[in-house]
Design a protein around this motif. Structure first.
Motif, mmCIF file in Angstrom:
data_model
loop_
_atom_site.group_PDB
_atom_site.id
_atom_site.type_symbol
_atom_site.label_atom_id
_atom_site.label_comp_id
_atom_site.label_asym_id
_atom_site.label_seq_id
_atom_site.Cartn_x
_atom_site.Cartn_y
_atom_site.Cartn_z
ATOM 1 N N VAL A 19 0.820 -1.212 0.000
ATOM 2 C CA VAL A 19 0.000 0.000 0.000
ATOM 3 C C VAL A 19 0.855 1.265 0.000
ATOM 4 O O VAL A 19 0.608 2.192 -0.753
ATOM 5 C CB VAL A 19 -0.962 0.015 1.221
ATOM 6 C CG1 VAL A 19 -1.754 1.308 1.277
ATOM 7 C CG2 VAL A 19 -1.878 -1.186 1.188
ATOM 8 N N ILE A 20 1.889 1.310 0.841
ATOM 9 C CA ILE A 20 2.661 2.553 0.999
ATOM 10 C C ILE A 20 4.119 2.412 0.572
ATOM 11 O O ILE A 20 4.917 3.298 0.839
ATOM 12 C CB ILE A 20 2.612 3.070 2.453
ATOM 13 C CG1 ILE A 20 3.317 2.104 3.413
ATOM 14 C CG2 ILE A 20 1.180 3.328 2.888
ATOM 15 C CD1 ILE A 20 3.655 2.708 4.744
ATOM 16 N N HIS A 51 -0.767 13.363 -12.891
ATOM 17 C CA HIS A 51 -1.256 11.994 -13.112
ATOM 18 C C HIS A 51 -0.802 11.057 -11.984
ATOM 19 O O HIS A 51 -1.599 10.301 -11.417
ATOM 20 C CB HIS A 51 -0.774 11.498 -14.472
ATOM 21 C CG HIS A 51 -1.101 10.070 -14.751
ATOM 22 N ND1 HIS A 51 -2.379 9.647 -15.050
ATOM 23 C CD2 HIS A 51 -0.320 8.960 -14.750
ATOM 24 C CE1 HIS A 51 -2.367 8.335 -15.227
ATOM 25 N NE2 HIS A 51 -1.139 7.894 -15.048
ATOM 26 N N LEU A 52 0.488 11.089 -11.660
ATOM 27 C CA LEU A 52 1.000 10.228 -10.579
ATOM 28 C C LEU A 52 0.384 10.595 -9.240
ATOM 29 O O LEU A 52 -0.016 9.714 -8.466
ATOM 30 C CB LEU A 52 2.523 10.331 -10.489
ATOM 31 C CG LEU A 52 3.332 9.529 -11.491
ATOM 32 C CD1 LEU A 52 4.817 9.844 -11.343
ATOM 33 C CD2 LEU A 52 3.096 8.046 -11.303
ATOM 34 N N LEU A 53 0.296 11.880 -8.964
ATOM 35 C CA LEU A 53 -0.267 12.321 -7.690
ATOM 36 C C LEU A 53 -1.724 11.891 -7.561
ATOM 37 O O LEU A 53 -2.132 11.371 -6.514
ATOM 38 C CB LEU A 53 -0.140 13.841 -7.547
ATOM 39 C CG LEU A 53 -0.740 14.441 -6.281
ATOM 40 C CD1 LEU A 53 -0.116 13.840 -5.023
ATOM 41 C CD2 LEU A 53 -0.567 15.959 -6.302
ATOM 42 N N ARG A 59 -5.430 5.935 -4.378
ATOM 43 C CA ARG A 59 -5.114 4.680 -3.675
ATOM 44 C C ARG A 59 -5.166 4.865 -2.167
ATOM 45 O O ARG A 59 -5.710 4.035 -1.432
ATOM 46 C CB ARG A 59 -3.729 4.181 -4.117
ATOM 47 C CG ARG A 59 -3.235 2.943 -3.386
ATOM 48 C CD ARG A 59 -3.922 1.694 -3.908
ATOM 49 N NE ARG A 59 -3.696 0.529 -3.106
ATOM 50 C CZ ARG A 59 -2.702 -0.338 -3.266
ATOM 51 N NH1 ARG A 59 -1.830 -0.170 -4.227
ATOM 52 N NH2 ARG A 59 -2.595 -1.386 -2.475
ATOM 53 N N LEU A 60 -4.611 5.978 -1.678
ATOM 54 C CA LEU A 60 -4.620 6.236 -0.239
ATOM 55 C C LEU A 60 -6.051 6.452 0.276
ATOM 56 O O LEU A 60 -6.383 6.039 1.385
ATOM 57 C CB LEU A 60 -3.722 7.427 0.095
ATOM 58 C CG LEU A 60 -2.224 7.153 -0.071
ATOM 59 C CD1 LEU A 60 -1.432 8.449 -0.022
ATOM 60 C CD2 LEU A 60 -1.738 6.175 0.993
ATOM 61 N N VAL A 61 -6.890 7.079 -0.528
ATOM 62 C CA VAL A 61 -8.296 7.244 -0.155
ATOM 63 C C VAL A 61 -8.998 5.890 -0.182
ATOM 64 O O VAL A 61 -9.725 5.531 0.752
ATOM 65 C CB VAL A 61 -9.000 8.261 -1.087
ATOM 66 C CG1 VAL A 61 -10.511 8.233 -0.891
ATOM 67 C CG2 VAL A 61 -8.450 9.671 -0.848
ATOM 68 N N GLU A 63 -7.794 3.021 0.287
ATOM 69 C CA GLU A 63 -7.312 2.196 1.403
ATOM 70 C C GLU A 63 -7.748 2.727 2.762
ATOM 71 O O GLU A 63 -7.464 2.119 3.792
ATOM 72 C CB GLU A 63 -5.781 2.092 1.367
ATOM 73 C CG GLU A 63 -5.243 1.290 0.202
ATOM 74 C CD GLU A 63 -5.524 -0.202 0.314
ATOM 75 O OE1 GLU A 63 -5.771 -0.702 1.438
ATOM 76 O OE2 GLU A 63 -5.506 -0.873 -0.736
ATOM 77 N N GLY A 64 -8.403 3.906 2.779
ATOM 78 C CA GLY A 64 -8.868 4.474 4.042
ATOM 79 C C GLY A 64 -7.789 5.174 4.837
ATOM 80 O O GLY A 64 -7.957 5.407 6.039
ATOM 81 N N ILE A 65 -6.684 5.517 4.192
ATOM 82 C CA ILE A 65 -5.569 6.193 4.861
ATOM 83 C C ILE A 65 -5.769 7.712 4.829
ATOM 84 O O ILE A 65 -5.445 8.408 5.787
ATOM 85 C CB ILE A 65 -4.239 5.772 4.214
ATOM 86 C CG1 ILE A 65 -4.001 4.287 4.510
ATOM 87 C CG2 ILE A 65 -3.080 6.631 4.702
ATOM 88 C CD1 ILE A 65 -2.888 3.650 3.710
ATOM 89 N N LEU A 66 -6.306 8.195 3.720
ATOM 90 C CA LEU A 66 -6.684 9.598 3.591
ATOM 91 C C LEU A 66 -8.178 9.672 3.311
ATOM 92 O O LEU A 66 -8.751 8.753 2.712
ATOM 93 C CB LEU A 66 -5.942 10.275 2.429
ATOM 94 C CG LEU A 66 -4.432 10.443 2.539
ATOM 95 C CD1 LEU A 66 -3.882 11.050 1.257
ATOM 96 C CD2 LEU A 66 -4.051 11.292 3.738
ATOM 97 N N ALA A 67 -8.791 10.764 3.731
ATOM 98 C CA ALA A 67 -10.189 11.039 3.399
ATOM 99 C C ALA A 67 -10.217 12.256 2.481
ATOM 100 O O ALA A 67 -9.499 13.231 2.716
ATOM 101 C CB ALA A 67 -10.995 11.308 4.657
ATOM 102 N N ARG A 68 -11.034 12.194 1.451
ATOM 103 C CA ARG A 68 -11.207 13.308 0.523
ATOM 104 C C ARG A 68 -12.384 14.136 1.033
ATOM 105 O O ARG A 68 -13.516 13.676 1.054
ATOM 106 C CB ARG A 68 -11.478 12.760 -0.875
ATOM 107 C CG ARG A 68 -11.453 13.781 -1.958
ATOM 108 C CD ARG A 68 -11.511 13.054 -3.313
ATOM 109 N NE ARG A 68 -11.539 13.996 -4.396
ATOM 110 C CZ ARG A 68 -12.570 14.179 -5.208
ATOM 111 N NH1 ARG A 68 -13.662 13.459 -5.067
ATOM 112 N NH2 ARG A 68 -12.519 15.066 -6.170
#
Length: 162
Positions: A19-20, A51-53, A59-61, A63-68
């Motif tokens: 994931v990271i 594009h990469l960002l 992916r982080l959203v 996976e529940g690591i970041l919230a938008r």
């Protein structure tokens, strides 16, 4: 083994790395801990392509690591905030920073100092035993099989290496 299969191993390090485990994701997380939240700020700070960002943030959203989280309605704009799951990655980043300060500083010293808010002291963070409070180093810890270990993974690795 393919990189896409690493997350399926019964190994917590492999699952986390799936994931990271790429350089951009780690740097995005570092910035999130430095309270950078907006897409444009991540991009300008890191110099990463849009594009990469976008892919790493998605992916982080996912996976529940970041919230938008919306911060503006018209036009719609969002920021990325660490979730409780994401905040639990702090020790991982601190460990990487501590290692980097020890071996990658080029003799210039640490680029960031850590001040413990409770006592006000500048500290070098370290892993401590929650039972006795003692520092935990590799030679003082024994890894034992846990309930989630799948013997098939261990057997499969032995066959591939033979």
């Amino acid at each position: 083994m393919k990189w896409s299969e690493v997350g399926g191993l019964s190994c917590s390090v492999a699952r986390t790395a799936s994931v990271i485990g790429d350089r951009w994701t780690i740097l995005i997380l570092r910035n999130a801990f430095l309270r950078i939240r907006r897409f444009e700020d991540f991009q300008s700070n890191l110099g990463i392509t849009r594009h990469l960002l976008a892919g790493r943030l998605k992916r982080l959203v996912d996976e529940g690591i970041l919230a938008r989280v919306a911060y503006q309605e018209s036009p719609p704009r969002y920021e990325y905030r660490l979730t409780s799951k994401g905040k639990l990655l702090y020790p991982v980043l601190i460990a990487m920073a501590t290692w980097g300060d020890s071996f990658m500083d080029g003799g210039k010293g640490a680029p960031v100092l850590y001040q413990h808010k409770s006592c006000g002291k500048i500290v070098t963070p370290q892993l401590a035993c929650p039972e006795c409070g003692g520092a935990m180093h590799a030679h003082e810890v024994t890894a034992l099989p846990g309930p989630g270990l799948k013997l098939a993974d261990a057997v499969g690795r032995k066959k591939r290496s033979a």
